[in-house]
Design an enzyme around this catalytic site. Structure first.
Site, PDB file in Angstrom:
ATOM      1  CG  LEU A  28      15.526 -10.128  50.444  1.00  0.00           C
ATOM      2  CD1 LEU A  28      16.808  -9.687  51.253  1.00  0.00           C
ATOM      3  CD2 LEU A  28      14.785  -9.116  50.480  1.00  0.00           C
ATOM      4  N   GLY A  67      14.365 -14.580  40.972  1.00  0.00           N
ATOM      5  CA  GLY A  67      14.887 -15.472  40.038  1.00  0.00           C
ATOM      6  C   GLY A  67      14.305 -16.803  39.911  1.00  0.00           C
ATOM      7  CB  SER A  68      15.639 -20.031  38.312  1.00  0.00           C
ATOM      8  OG  SER A  68      16.858 -20.318  39.223  1.00  0.00           O
ATOM      9  CB  VAL A  69      16.022 -19.999  43.836  1.00  0.00           C
ATOM     10  CG1 VAL A  69      15.768 -20.625  44.935  1.00  0.00           C
ATOM     11  CG2 VAL A  69      17.168 -20.816  42.918  1.00  0.00           C
ATOM     12  CB  VAL A  84      26.363 -26.987  50.130  1.00  0.00           C
ATOM     13  CG1 VAL A  84      27.017 -28.285  49.555  1.00  0.00           C
ATOM     14  CG2 VAL A  84      27.085 -26.235  50.806  1.00  0.00           C
ATOM     15  CD  GLU A 137      25.768 -19.036  35.406  1.00  0.00           C
ATOM     16  OE1 GLU A 137      25.592 -17.609  35.236  1.00  0.00           O
ATOM     17  OE2 GLU A 137      25.696 -19.447  36.492  1.00  0.00           O
ATOM     18  CG  ASP A 167      29.283 -23.696  42.424  1.00  0.00           C
ATOM     19  OD1 ASP A 167      28.493 -22.909  42.430  1.00  0.00           O
ATOM     20  OD2 ASP A 167      29.259 -24.929  42.488  1.00  0.00           O
ATOM     21  CE  LYS A 196      27.344 -25.313  45.264  1.00  0.00           C
ATOM     22  NZ  LYS A 196      26.969 -25.740  43.693  1.00  0.00           N
ATOM     23  N   GLY A 250      18.768 -26.322  40.322  1.00  0.00           N
ATOM     24  CA  GLY A 250      17.453 -25.932  39.560  1.00  0.00           C
ATOM     25  C   GLY A 250      16.845 -25.296  40.811  1.00  0.00           C
TER      26      GLY A 250
END
Lengths: 442, 442
Positions: free
Chosen positions: B12, B15-17, B133, B191, B202, B206, B309
C-alpha cells in the site's frame, strides 16, 4: 498473580555466565513468566564440582553433577560451560531428545555448528546463540532477522574486548603491548594464557559465526585467515595516530568477487587494521565491542556494547530463553539456519584492500623513484607518501642516517601486495620493511 | 532453481519507501525466496494516482487504485502510505481478513497501535513495524526479543534525523537555527512545513513506540512530554561546547520511581538536552539516528545507522517481510505484544535529572550567595558554577555591565527545578534566565 504451566530449564555450567543466568532467572522469574506466558522453572544446574566457589548466589539444592539426567528432563537446555567436549555431546543429546538449546559457546559453534544445526532441523528443535558473539550486544538476531531482506556487503567487527582494551591503552595511554597486556591481566580482562585473545583465535571463531549468518553460507573457523596483535608495536600505533588512524583488531567478513573465477565468494579474516579516526569503530574504547555492518539497502549500521562479562552475556542468554519459551507456549517450529547461498570461501590472497607500508630507506636522491617503480611493476597504485628523515646524533653533530617512508596504497590484492613487499625487502635501497598494515573502513 | 509456492504480497503506497520495497523485492526475488522457502509474489501496489512520478522503476501493471481488493487477496500486506486514514482502516481490514501486516507508520502506531495489536492478537495475525523507528536500524526486534530477558532502565534516542542534522550544523559549522534549517530544507532532509520534525512530534511518536516496547506498557503519544528545538540558540550550543557538552534532541524513555506514590512508573519525553562530548551519542552526526539503551544486565548498548531514507527504510520492511513469510511457511502463531507490566505513565514533573541553567545577573558582591540560597531553598543541589563578566564598550572605555552564571545542578526533580527557575526569574539580582537545559547521559 496468574498461574502458568512451567517450562523446565536445565543449565549446564555455573561459571561467571551460568551463575548470573541462574540468579537473574530466580530473581525475575515472575516478570519473565508474564512476558512468556509460562513459568520458567530451573530444574537443575549441572556442575563438575558441587563445592566450587560461585560468582553469584545459587541455591545449593539446584546443583547437580549428572548432566545427562538434567538434559533429558528439560524443555530447554542452556549451555554455558564452554569448551568442545562434553558440551558438544550434551547439546547433541538435548537436541535429539527434542529440547531447544541456548548456547554461548562460540568455539563449539565455529567448529561443530553445521552438524548441530542439522540435528536441530531434523528433529524440529531450535538452537539459539545470541550470546556467542558480542556478549550482550544483539547482533545474531539483527543479522538473521532484521537484515534478512537485505544483502550484507561487509562486516567490520571489534569482537574481542581483551585486545581492544590492549590496543586502546597503547593508543591513549602510551603503553607498550607488554604493559597493556599486564594491565589487562591485572583487571581480569586477559587470562593467564592470553593466546586465545592475543592471537585472534577468539575473534576468528566469532568471524566464522558472523560470516555464516551474513552470507547464508557455512564458514568454518579454519576458513578464517587469522593474525593476532603480538606484532603490533607502540611505534605503529603512534605512526597511525599521526596519519589520522587508529589500530584495531578487526574481524572482517566480506562478500566479494573472486578475481580468479569472477564469481561471488566470501572472505572472513581477523587481523590488526588501521581505521580512520573519524570512523564510528575508532571511538570504541576499553573492552567494548562493536559490529559495523554495511548492507546494500540499509547502508551502514553499528551495534555497540559490552562484549563480555558474566552478567552481560547472561542478558543475551535470557533473551534467547524468552524466545525459546514463547515458541513452546505458542507452538510451531522456529526458523532453521539459512545456508542456501553456499558461496565459496576465498583465501586471503583473493582479498583486495588498502595498505599502509612503512619502510626504512637510504636517504639519497632517486630512492623514492625506485620504490615507486617497484610498486607500479606489481600494479599496486600509491595514493600517498610521507617521508621523514631520521637523524643520528643531536644538536650540531646530527647527520642523516636514512629516511622513513610511509606509503598508503589504493585498493590492491593481497597477492600483488605480498609480491611488492617481497621485492621491497630485497631492494638495495630499502634498509627494512618496518610494518605492513591493512586499512579498513575508508 | 527450486520451485516454491508463492505468498501473495500487497503493497500500500508507492512513495519513496514503497517504490524501493517493490523494486528490491522484484530485484532480489529469487534470493529472498531461498531464504524464506516460498516465493514472494507482489500481487499489486495500491496508489491514489496511477500516473504520479515514482522514485524507482515499478512495472506499470502492478499499480492499482483499489486497495481493498488487493488487501483481501493478500497473505501479507505492507503499509508504506503513511498518515492515519485510510491507513488505519486498511490495516484493520487486512488483519481481520487474517493477513499479516508490516507497517512503517509511526504516527498510526503511536495513536492507534493498541487497537491494531488487539485485533491482530484476536485473529492470530502478526503486526511488524521495525521500520517505524530508526529507519534501517534494527531496534524493535532487539528490544522485543534480544532484551526480553533483561530489564531496561533507560533509553536515550536520537530518533529524528532532521533535527540532528540541524543541531549538528549549529555545533560544527557555526550555523544559526535558521541557517541550518534552510540547509536541511535544501538537501531534502526537512519538509516544506518542518513542524513535525522541529517541534518534536515525530520523535514523540517514536518515543511512545520505544517506551511501550521497553517497559511492556502501552504508552500513547499524548503521554509523551514534548519540547522541540525551536528555542535552541547558537549561543546555547557554543556555551555547551565550552562546558564539554553537545546539544541533541533526545527521546528519553525511563523506568523510574514515582516520587508521589513510591511505585514504579514510566516517563517518556522528547526535549533538547546536553550530552557529554565523550558520550557515544555525541558522535552521532548529520542525519543519522542512534538509540542508546541502558539495561540491568546488558549494561549500555547502542544501535546506530541511517534513520531515514526510502532505501534504508525498505531494508527494515523487507526484514519484517522475511520474518512474516517464514511464519507462513513453517506455520504457528507469532508473538503478541507484551503489555503485561502496565506501569503508570508519569508526568514530566515526576522526572528527576540534572540541569544546566544560564543566568544574566548583576555584577555585584553577594549575588552568587543569594542565588545559591535560592537553589538550596528548593532542595536543588548545585554541582558547579561558571561565572563570566560581560563588558560593554571596548578598549579602555569598557565597563562591567553584569555577569553570566552557568549553573550545573545535581539530580533534581522537574517540579523543584521549575519552582527554582520561577523564583530566579523574579529575583532582583537576576536580569534574565537565559536558558534551562536538561543534562542526560552523565
Amino acid at each position: 498473580m496468574i498461574e502458568y504451566r512451567n517450562l523446565k530449564i536445565a543449565i549446564l555450567g555455573a561459571g561467571s555466565v551460568g551463575a548470573q543466568v541462574a540468579s537473574l532467572l530466580l530473581e525475575h522469574g515472575e516478570e519473565l513468566a508474564n512476558r512468556v506466558g509460562a513459568g520458567l522453572e530451573v530444574v537443575g544446574i549441572a556442575v563438575r564440582d558441587l563445592d566450587a566457589p560461585r560468582t553469584a548466589e545459587i541455591p545449593r539444592e539446584l546443583l547437580a553433577t549428572d548432566a545427562r539426567s538434567l538434559i533429558l528432563g528439560a524443555d530447554i537446555v542452556i549451555e554455558v560451560m564452554g569448551g568442545i567436549e562434553p558440551a558438544r555431546e550434551y547439546l547433541e543429546l538435548a537436541l535429539t531428545s527434542g529440547a531447544d538449546v541456548i548456547t554461548a559457546n562460540k568455539a563449539l559453534l565455529a567448529t561443530h555448528g553445521p552438524e548441530l544445526f542439522a540435528i536441530a532441523e531434523q528433529v524440529g528443535a531450535q538452537l539459539y546463540y545470541e550470546a556467542a558473539v558480542g556478549g550482550a550486544i544483539p547482533i545474531i538476531r539483527p543479522l538473521r532477522d532484521s537484515l534478512a531482506g537485505d544483502r550484507v556487503h561487509r562486516i567490520l567487527g571489534i569482537v574481542n574486548g581483551t585486545t581492544n582494551y590492549i590496543l586502546d591503552r597503547m593508543d591513549r595511554d602510551g603503553d607498550t603491548l607488554e604493559q597493556a597486556l599486564a594491565a589487562a591481566t591485572e583487571l581480569g580482562y586477559a587470562e593467564a594464557d592470553p593466546t586465545a585473545d592475543i592471537d585472534g583465535f577468539d575473534a576468528a571463531q566469532k568471524a566464522a559465526i558472523l560470516a555464516s549468518l551474513a552470507f547464508h553460507t557455512t564458514v568454518a573457523v579454519d576458513g578464517v585467515h587469522r593474525e593476532g596483535i603480538r606484532t603490533v608495536t607502540r611505534d605503529q600505533v603512534v605512526a597511525a595516530q599521526r596519519s589520522g588512524f587508529v589500530v584495531k583488531l578487526l574481524a572482517v567478513c566480506e562478500r566479494l568477487v573472486d578475481p580468479e573465477t569472477g564469481r561471488d565468494g566470501v572472505s572472513a579474516r581477523v587481523h590488526p587494521a588501521l581505521i580512520p579516526a573519524g570512523h564510528p569503530l575508532a571511538a570504541v574504547h576499553g573492552a567494548n565491542n562493536a559490529v559495523f555492518v554495511e548492507a546494500e539497502a540499509a547502508g551502514s549500521l553499528m551495534f555497540y556494547g559490552a562484549g563480555a562479562g558474566g552478567r552481560q552475556t547472561a542478558s543475551a542468554v535470557l533473551g534467547d530463553l524468552v524466545s525459546a519459551a514463547r515458541r513452546h507456549v505458542v507452538g510451531g517450529p522456529g526458523v532453521a539456519e539459512s545456508t542456501h547461498a553456499d558461496l565459496p570461501i576465498l583465501p586471503i590472497s583473493s582479498v583486495s584492500t588498502r595498505y599502509q607500508i612503512t619502510l626504512s630507506v637510504l636517504d639519497r636522491p632517486g630512492v623514492l623513484a625506485q620504490i615507486a617503480t617497484l610498486f607500479s611493476e606489481h600494479g599496486v597504485s600509491v595514493e600517498a607518501v610521507q617521508q621523514s628523515v631520521v637523524t643520528v646524533g643531536g644538536g650540531e653533530d646530527e647527520e642523516s642516517a636514512g629516511a622513513t617512508l610511509v606509503i598508503g596504497t589504493h585498493r590492491a590484492t593481497e597477492k600483488a601486495l605480498a609480491a611488492t613487499v617481497a621485492d621491497l625487502a630485497g631492494s638495495p635501497v630499502v634498509a627494512r620493511v618496518e610494518s605492513v598494515l591493512r586499512v579498513e573502513g575508508l
